[in-house]
Design a protein around this motif. Structure first.
Motif, PDB file in Angstrom:
ATOM      1  N   PHE A 106      -5.300   5.891  -5.374  1.00 12.60           N
ATOM      2  CA  PHE A 106      -5.404   4.793  -6.334  1.00 12.60           C
ATOM      3  C   PHE A 106      -6.457   3.772  -5.928  1.00 12.60           C
ATOM      4  O   PHE A 106      -7.208   3.280  -6.771  1.00 12.60           O
ATOM      5  CB  PHE A 106      -4.048   4.100  -6.504  1.00 12.60           C
ATOM      6  CG  PHE A 106      -4.080   2.965  -7.474  1.00 12.60           C
ATOM      7  CD1 PHE A 106      -4.085   3.216  -8.831  1.00 12.60           C
ATOM      8  CD2 PHE A 106      -4.138   1.650  -7.045  1.00 12.60           C
ATOM      9  CE1 PHE A 106      -4.122   2.173  -9.745  1.00 12.60           C
ATOM     10  CE2 PHE A 106      -4.177   0.607  -7.944  1.00 12.60           C
ATOM     11  CZ  PHE A 106      -4.165   0.878  -9.295  1.00 12.60           C
ATOM     12  N   ARG A 153       0.829  -1.208   0.000  1.00 15.12           N
ATOM     13  CA  ARG A 153       0.000   0.000   0.000  1.00 15.12           C
ATOM     14  C   ARG A 153       0.863   1.258   0.000  1.00 15.12           C
ATOM     15  O   ARG A 153       0.538   2.247  -0.645  1.00 15.12           O
ATOM     16  CB  ARG A 153      -0.935  -0.006   1.203  1.00 15.12           C
ATOM     17  CG  ARG A 153      -2.070  -0.968   1.075  1.00 15.12           C
ATOM     18  CD  ARG A 153      -3.084  -0.795   2.204  1.00 15.12           C
ATOM     19  NE  ARG A 153      -3.995  -1.903   2.221  1.00 15.12           N
ATOM     20  CZ  ARG A 153      -3.908  -2.945   3.032  1.00 15.12           C
ATOM     21  NH1 ARG A 153      -2.949  -3.007   3.933  1.00 15.12           N
ATOM     22  NH2 ARG A 153      -4.784  -3.922   2.961  1.00 15.12           N
ATOM     23  N   VAL A 156       2.145   1.936  -3.491  1.00 16.54           N
ATOM     24  CA  VAL A 156       1.085   2.481  -4.338  1.00 16.54           C
ATOM     25  C   VAL A 156       0.784   3.922  -3.932  1.00 16.54           C
ATOM     26  O   VAL A 156       0.632   4.807  -4.769  1.00 16.54           O
ATOM     27  CB  VAL A 156      -0.184   1.605  -4.260  1.00 16.54           C
ATOM     28  CG1 VAL A 156      -1.353   2.277  -4.940  1.00 16.54           C
ATOM     29  CG2 VAL A 156       0.076   0.247  -4.886  1.00 16.54           C
TER      30      VAL A 156
END
Length: 130
Positions: A107, A97, A100
């Motif tokens: 996202f 995570r 990202v």
């Protein structure tokens, strides 16, 4: 009678060759087009081959690793590329995570296209042009 590179070299019924085939520059644009087409196909094919290859094989190095090696060398340290590959399942979900989020913090909410950010970028471009 015979075709050479797709052109018919036969004489016409009047005994003269086709003026288009007599022009020495007629084949040059076609040759240039074929070369560009070949370069495009090779570029696309090799790119696709690289992507498919890296699907199954860990890359031996990345551009970031090379950059870090040069940074170490310029700092007076020994050139070294240190890496340990981990399986995707071995990486913590929080780390996934975080990676990202470092790229795009929303996202997980928009699944690929952040239309709000796109609209803001378009508005910013419009205000800069005016």
């Amino acid at each position: 009678m015979f075709k050479f590179f797709g052109k018919n070299n036969q004489k016409s019924t009047s005994g003269k060759r086709n003026s288009k085939s007599d022009s020495k520059f007629y084949g040059i644009p076609k040759l240039i087009f074929r070369i560009f087409k070949l370069i495009f196909i090779l570029f696309f094919g090799l790119s696709l081959l690289g992507v498919i290859g890296y699907r199954f094989i860990n890359p031996p190095f990345t551009w970031l690793m090379i950059e870090r090696g040069f940074q170490r060398k310029s700092a007076g340290k020994e050139w070294k590329i240190d890496k340990k590959w981990k399986d995707f399942d071995e990486i913590s979900d929080n780390m996934k995570r975080a990676a990202v989020a470092a790229e795009d913090q929303t996202f997980l909410e928009h699944h690929g296209f952040d239309f709000n950010a796109i609209e803001k970028a378009i508005e910013k471009i419009r205000t800069v042009k005016n």
